[in-house]
Design an enzyme around this catalytic site. Structure first.
Site: not given
Ligand code: PEP
Ligand code: MG
Length: 906
Positions: A27, A98, A107, A109, A371, A489, A797, A864, A884
């Site tokens: 502000k 303000r 809203g 604060m 803003r 708000h 992975s 993963c 990935y």
């Molecule tokens: C992990 O450990 O990150 C994984 C993907 O395997 P899980 O969650 O099945 O143990």
């Protein structure tokens, strides 16, 4: 040398600038900038965010001493520009105080208006303006706000209304009027007196009459409001650090309540709900700002088209609309013209949708704030793409403008159109924040939290929401209010949170005491179901079915843009053909993890699995596995087919076997019957599978090593499914992954089993499939010896769930018992199972990628664990050169956006 704590602005000059928001708050920085670009802003000054942090270190008395000189000079500067004097009854200056943090926290604060009034000043203003109604209306508002914010006046019970509102009701009844605006001067004076009396009774203190004392009280109260409950919660939700602090802007008051040529309002340069490029907003004639945002009076629309749409929804015909609820465009055309030009100027200056507050004092327009506007996920995407098409921003900026996490809203279900035709509309409010929501009615924020914690989906129904309701709003599926416009708000905050909200449903009758709401003649109790359509403002009885969202239009265009810039691909974690299809539609480029164990739980499969577990010879296990084989093959075939032409990374069996056997008496009896053995045998086997630390026990590749026939069966299932698909003309691309490796030789042993089985399968089918054998890196030792493991593993992975577990030494299943305490005491900033710990776990990952590639250049690396769908973690993976990230289907677009942003930010 003394530090500069106060920055002046006014009359087209300013000591600050837009890029000083860290120091002056959003502000304060924008007030300075507006001065510099010729937007009319009342003069004043901003106290820095650093001073707020200092306040928490040194306390109120010391901060007043430190600020004293600078604030005195700044007040004098404002007095000079306004040509009046603070506390001078003949010619008084009044100010607003303000809050304003670096990130906007609408809203959360506190703000105080009309500061500088006391009995003498009020009389002086009456003499000067000849408008006692305006003066005493301002005075009673000031006492009310100051009492609430600075002196801490609160209702005694949550069912009670605000103590000041109770007095207003009393006085209105005494005078025999319904609306606040009809209160006479005498009644307003009465309010001032009764408010002060109530303050004395509840707090024990007199209301301060010295404007300077009022000012210090207000400045420190704004600092304090940084640490109020709702601000803390809001910061937690938005990831705003406590250390940022709030700035305080003190500005000369301009009055929207000086009669019919005065007004106040809030406006947006585009629609914050759906992103439409349409200037819109609300205003009230003869009112002060909080009347518009607090939802106490239902405001009128600024533009004619907005007004017509509003009337259509409310069922008001054109003649009545023009007579009773004209837009500002119609009622104040000159002012509207200026406002419209200035909003356009501001949007072009900031290159983003603006959320602005303004006041008209006796025909002169002033801006009080601008803003970048909060918006829904849908609006976020549309506005970014529209600004791109309009040439206001470039492609990279458009990608960076979108918050990955907010895409989540676009993936939420919407009401099924067919089901909507059958549903009964019971009332209509304003479409304050879009989406579909269905749940059980609750009336209080704490009830919403409790019910939600008990697993209920709730709709919070309120007369109006106040910022105190934030926690309840966060727990609810949707919010329905009787009062409040599109800029209340409730609406602004709900849009920011991506929560469905219908506001201003004027015909509903909420009774907090009996916990009921009467809608269209029917009384609904706490716990009854209703459904809200935040896109149309319609409210339905009961539960209306929903259907899944899809990737199309602007959303698709944004995702295509992401693909243009990204270096990190996004795959999905999927165990079924359906999930694979959903993820593919959201742009997944393959599967990063198929957890095969999830396939074992269906009826016949679990029986065969248990037979395998019960067997105590290799032959016995092989017999049971032979029964499992066709099921596994069919499952893999389905997934490979759904992901035809894309890589599918299938992990061999991972969890400890005890997860597949029943632990209760009834379950064990059923199993005994199915297996043709007595219950005691089952009990013995179940007991023998029990482990003290199952997460560190007989699981992962340790299963495959002790029972290689399991690895062989799963390999056979994967590769024969692939061979069959190949014969059907498909292009299956399987990858076989060995879990929980810590030692190179574990991997080698499993690889041999896989390769031997592959040879057999290929010979049987008379064809070959190109496939890779890789491993998960989820044990610190695997990361530390990644250069050894990569001599055999064809890809890595990173299983960051286990890797986090083992790096921190926190059991992933037991963290709930201490995590809240860790977060509360800031021992941990975030849950490391949700947000990747880049400093610790991240180091292991980075090192493993480097070591792996040192022996196998170009080694494919992916993630993963759950972190694969969390934006900051995805950005980390991109930064260290992973190939990935893999995440659940509904997080694929989020990860794609985060990945593209990482590439652009690089
Ligand atoms: C992990 O450990 O990150 C994984 C993907 O395997 P899980 O969650 O099945 O143990
Ligand atoms: Mg794991």
């Amino acid at each position: 040398m003394s530090e500069k704590r106060v920055y002046l602005f006014g009359n087209g000059k300013a000591e600050g600038r837009a890029d000083m928001r860290n120091l002056l708050g959003g502000k304060g920085a924008n007030l300075a900038e507006m001065n510099l670009i010729g937007v009319p802003v009342p003069p004043g000054f901003t106290i820095t965010t650093d001073t707020c942090n200092e306040y928490y270190k040194v306390g109120q008395a010391k901060i007043v001493e430190l600020l004293s000189d600078e604030v005195t000079k700044a007040v004098a500067h404002t007095e000079e520009l306004m040509n009046c004097k603070f506390g001078d009854p003949k010619n008084p200056l009044l100010v607003s105080v303000r809050s304003g943090a670096r990130a906007s926290m609408p809203g959360m604060m506190d703000t105080i208006l009309n500061l500088g009034l006391n009995d003498e000043v009020a009389e002086g203003m009456v003499a000067k303006t000849g408008n006692p109604h305006f003066v005493y209306d301002s005075y009673r508002r000031f006492v009310q706000m100051y009492g609430d914010v600075v002196l801490g006046m609160k209702p005694e019970n949550k069912e009670d209304i605000d103590p000041f509102e109770a007095i207003i009701e009393e006085v209105k009844e005494e005078q025999g009027v319904v609306l606040d605006k009809d209160l006479s001067v005498e009644s307003l004076k009465k309010l001032v007196e009764r408010f002060k009396k109530a303050i004395k009774e509840q707090t024990g203190s007199d209301f301060p009459t010295d404007p300077k004392e009022q000012l210090w009280g207000a400045i420190c109260a704004v600092f304090r409001s940084w640490m109020n409950e709702r601000a803390i919660l809001y910061r937690k939700m938005e990831g705003i650090p406590d250390e940022w602090g709030t700035a305080v802007s003190v500005m000369a008051m301009v009055f929207g309540n000086m009669g019919d040529t005065s007004a106040t309002g809030v406006c947006f340069s585009r629609d914050a709900g759906n992103g439409e490029n349409l200037f819109n907003g609300e205003y009230l004639v003869n009112a002060q700002g909080e009347d518009v945002v607090a939802g106490i009076r239902t405001p009128q629309q600024i533009t004619k088209i907005g007004s017509q749409r509003w009337a259509e929804r409310a069922g008001i015909d054109e003649a009545e609309r023009v007579a009773k609820y004209p837009s500002m465009e119609e009622a104040m055309p000159e002012i509207y013209k200026q406002l419209n030009e200035l909003q356009d100027k501001l949007e072009h200056h900031y290159h983003d949708m603006q959320d602005m507050e303004f006041t008209v004092q006796e025909g002169k327009l002033w801006f009080l704030q601008t803003r970048n506007g909060k918006r829904t996920g849908t609006a976020m995407v549309k506005i970014a793409m529209d600004l791109l098409h309009e040439g206001m921003i470039d492609e990279k900026t458009a990608v960076l403008r979108c918050e990955p996490q907010k895409l989540d809203e676009l993936l939420h279900p919407v009401f099924d159109k067919k089901a909507l035709l059958q549903a009964k509309v019971i009332t209509q409010g304003l479409p304050a924040s879009p989406g579909a929501a269905c749940g059980q009615i609750v009336f209080h924020a704490d009830d919403a939290q409790e019910w939600h914690a008990d697993g209920h989906k709730v709709i919070m129904v309120r007369i109006e929401t106040s910022p105190e309701d934030l926690a309840g709003m966060a727990s609810a599926e949707g919010i329905l209010t009787a009062r409040g416009g599109m800029t209340s708000h409730a609406a602004v905050v709900a849009r920011g949170m991506g929560k469905c909200c219908v506001s201003g449903a004027g015909s509903i009758n909420v009774d907090y005491k009996t916990k009921t709401v009467e809608i269209d003649g029917t009384v609904y109790k706490e716990g009854d179901y209703i459904s809200l359509n935040g896109t149309t403002g319609q409210v339905y009885a009961g539960q209306v079915p929903t259907k899944a969202a899809e990737l199309s239009g602007d959303f698709k265009e944004l995702m295509d843009l992401c693909d243009k810039y990204t270096k990190l691909q996004v795959r999905t974690n999927a165990d079924t053909p359906h999930d694979a299809q959903v993820a593919r539609a959201f742009g997944a480029k393959g599967i990063g993890l198929t957890r095969t164990e999830h396939m074992f739980f269906e009826d016949k499969k679990i029986i065969a699995m248990r037979e395998m577990i019960l067997a105590d010879t290799v032959e016995g296990r092989e017999k049971a596995l032979a029964k499992l084989l066709p099921y596994q093959k069919a499952d893999f075939k389905g997934i490979l087919e759904a992901m035809d032409g894309c890589p599918v990374n299938i992990r061999l069996l991972d969890p400890p076997l005890h997860e597949f056997v029943p632990h209760d008496q009834a379950g064990q009896e059923v199993m005994a019957k199915q297996m043709g053995v007595d219950v005691a045998t089952i009990k013995r086997r179940v007991a023998s599978l029990a482990e003290n630390n199952p997460m560190l026990g007989h699981r992962g590749c340790r299963l495959g090593i002790t029972f290689p026939e399991i690895t062989a069966m799963q390999t056979r299932a994967i590769l024969s499914a692939a061979c069959e698909l190949k014969k059907e003309g498909k292009n299956p691309m399987p990858e076989i992954m060995v879990p929980l490796i810590g030692i190179l030789y574990e991997f080698k042993q499993q690889k041999e089993v896989i390769q031997k089985t592959a040879k057999e399968v290929f010979a049987e089918y008379g064809t070959e499939i190109k496939f890779e054998i890789g491993t998960m890196i989820e044990i610190p030792r695997a990361a530390l010896t990644a250069d050894k493991i990569a001599t055999e593993a064809e890809y890595f992975s990173f299983g960051t769930n286990d890797l986090t577990q083992m790096t921190f030494g926190y059991s992933r299943d037991d963290i709930a018992s201490f995590l809240p305490v860790y977060l509360e005491n800031k021992i941990l900033k975030v849950d490391p199972f949700q947000v990747l710990d880049q400093n610790g776990v991240g180091q292991l990952i980075e090192m493993a990628v480097e070591k792996g590639r040192s022996v196998r250049p170009g080694l494919r690396c992916g993630i993963c664990g759950e972190h694969g769908g969390e934006p900051s973690s995805v950005k980390f993976c991109a930064k260290i050169g992973m190939n990935y990230a893999s995440c659940s289907p509904f997080r694929v677009p989020i990860a794609r956006l985060a990945a593209a942003q990482a590439a652009i930010e690089d």
